[in-house]
Every structure is written in structure tokens, then in C-alpha cells.
Scaffold this active site. Sequence first.
Site, PDB file in Angstrom:
ATOM      1  N   SER A  80       0.820  -1.213   0.000  1.00 59.57           N
ATOM      2  CA  SER A  80       0.000   0.000   0.000  1.00 59.57           C
ATOM      3  C   SER A  80       0.856   1.266   0.000  1.00 59.57           C
ATOM      4  O   SER A  80       2.001   1.264   0.449  1.00 59.57           O
ATOM      5  CB  SER A  80      -0.892   0.029   1.245  1.00 59.57           C
ATOM      6  OG  SER A  80      -1.709  -1.110   1.284  1.00 59.57           O
TER       7      SER A  80
HETATM    8  N1  SAH Z   1      -0.280  -5.069   3.958  1.00 65.74           N
HETATM    9  C1  SAH Z   1       0.335  -5.530   2.743  1.00 65.74           C
HETATM   10  C2  SAH Z   1      -0.604  -5.384   1.593  1.00 65.74           C
HETATM   11  C3  SAH Z   1      -0.618  -6.630   0.779  1.00 65.74           C
HETATM   12  S1  SAH Z   1      -1.805  -6.709  -0.517  1.00 65.74           S
HETATM   13  C4  SAH Z   1       1.660  -4.833   2.520  1.00 65.74           C
HETATM   14  O1  SAH Z   1       1.954  -3.853   3.227  1.00 65.74           O
HETATM   15  O2  SAH Z   1       2.434  -5.263   1.671  1.00 65.74           O
HETATM   16  C5  SAH Z   1      -3.043  -7.769   0.192  1.00 65.74           C
HETATM   17  C6  SAH Z   1      -2.620  -9.142   0.600  1.00 65.74           C
HETATM   18  O3  SAH Z   1      -3.793  -9.843   1.036  1.00 65.74           O
HETATM   19  C7  SAH Z   1      -2.005  -9.990  -0.504  1.00 65.74           C
HETATM   20  O4  SAH Z   1      -0.744 -10.434  -0.107  1.00 65.74           O
HETATM   21  C8  SAH Z   1      -2.995 -11.155  -0.673  1.00 65.74           C
HETATM   22  O5  SAH Z   1      -2.376 -12.377  -1.012  1.00 65.74           O
HETATM   23  C9  SAH Z   1      -3.647 -11.207   0.688  1.00 65.74           C
HETATM   24  N2  SAH Z   1      -4.971 -11.875   0.721  1.00 65.74           N
HETATM   25  C10 SAH Z   1      -5.954 -11.814  -0.199  1.00 65.74           C
HETATM   26  N3  SAH Z   1      -7.021 -12.563   0.184  1.00 65.74           N
HETATM   27  C11 SAH Z   1      -6.695 -13.100   1.390  1.00 65.74           C
HETATM   28  C12 SAH Z   1      -7.373 -13.961   2.304  1.00 65.74           C
HETATM   29  N4  SAH Z   1      -8.595 -14.436   2.067  1.00 65.74           N
HETATM   30  N5  SAH Z   1      -6.730 -14.296   3.444  1.00 65.74           N
HETATM   31  C13 SAH Z   1      -5.472 -13.853   3.711  1.00 65.74           C
HETATM   32  N6  SAH Z   1      -4.790 -13.030   2.884  1.00 65.74           N
HETATM   33  C14 SAH Z   1      -5.383 -12.659   1.738  1.00 65.74           C
END
Ligand code: SAH
Length: 208
Positions: A60
Amino acid sequence: MREEERVEMVRTQVEGRDIDDPAVLAAMRKVERHLFIPDSRRKEAYADRPLPIGSDQTISQPYIVAYMTELLRLTKSKSVLEIGTGSGYQTAILAELAEKVFTVEYIASLSGEAREILDKLNYRNIAYRVGDGYAGWPEFAPFDAIIVTCAPDDIPDTLIGQLAEGGRMVIPMGAGSYQELMLIEKKPGGKVVIRDLIGVRFVPMVHS
Ligand code: SAH
């Protein structure tokens, strides 16, 4: 050089907007964001936008990380559940502010890479789980705070159930590529109050 970029990032993108919690600002100045970004995009680590981290996922924008973190009102005696470990950058910010972080990621390789960096940086207050965030992490519930960094169509009841009384949850909600960021407070006694804050863009929260 990178330290200067980071201080500048906080001054212009975070403090320069509306974030004023000193602990959040200090954490954002401290955590080396470039370490969480693939080599090919490292030059852009302190830019005012989200960046790709592989597996079609994104880290993000710094401001959004700060904004969501501030809403959680973390202190060193609080536990926080994070859904969507991704790069692990948000996880590090949480680990600076809370007593204990429980982070759940759906994609095993991302969880593993994040863990490797966070272990190297010596964070000892983070527990990792590979699995489906819709289930939360019942063994360690209730949590004082919950942060979801992927977007479900609807607020998962399981997560509301795992929020402590007096706890706060931030979650982007909505189908499609734009969502609304919601703040959910569980008041002492259990009443749930939901507020719609700003428009955001997150990757979808996938169903298993
Ligand atoms: N906070 C992270 C943002 C990652 S993007 C950062 O700072 O990098 C969102 C993430 O959510 C991705 O890695 C994706 O694989 C994960 N995600 C999507 N659906 C999910 C679910 N049902 N359970 C756990 N993680 C999930």
C-alpha cells in the site's frame, strides 16, 4: 540517503496530510520500506503510491499505511490481527506499536518472504499464519485491533466476532476495484458501530 528519503516521505506524504500520532510517525521514519520492495522497484520505495510486490499483489501507499495504523490506536499492551501480510511492511509498522502482531496471508511464498525479512530485522513479537483470512485466528482471539489489507465484498462476521470489546477494526469493503474504508468499533458491552471513512483501492480478499 534512504534515511533522508524516508524522513522526507513522512514529512510530505504523512505529516503533511493529516497524520499526527507521534508513535505512528516515528514507526514510519524507522521501518526501512525499501527492504520490503523487490529490487527492480526499489528506487520507487518512498514514492507516494502503492507498488507491485509480486504474485499480483501490492504494497500500500505509505499514507494509507499510516492512516489505517493511526485509526487502530495501538499501544505496547495491545494485540493486533492483520489479514494480508503481503510484503510485511505494514506488519513491521504494527510490530513497532503493538505488543503482539498476528498476521495471516493466503499466499505461502509471500508469507515466507515477509517472515524472512522481519526475522532478519529482529522482530520477535509477530506470529505468522498461512491461510484464509476469513477465518481470522480463533486461537488468539479476541484482538484489541484488526486490520484487513485486502478487500472483501462484505465485512466478515467472523472477524467482528474476534474483535475485543473496546476494539477497533479497519477494513476496505466493496466489490470491484474501488472500495470504502470502514472503521468498526466494538463498544464495551458489545455494540458494533460502523463508519465509512474514505475511498480506497485494495486487491480483493480471495475466497478459498
Ligand atoms: N499489507 C500488505 C498489503 C498486501 S496486498 C503490505 O503492506 O504489503 C493484500 C494481501 O492480502 C495480498 O498479499 C494477498 O495475497 C492477501 N490476501 C488476499 N485474500 C486473502 C485472504 N482471504 N486471506 C489472507 N490473505 C489474503
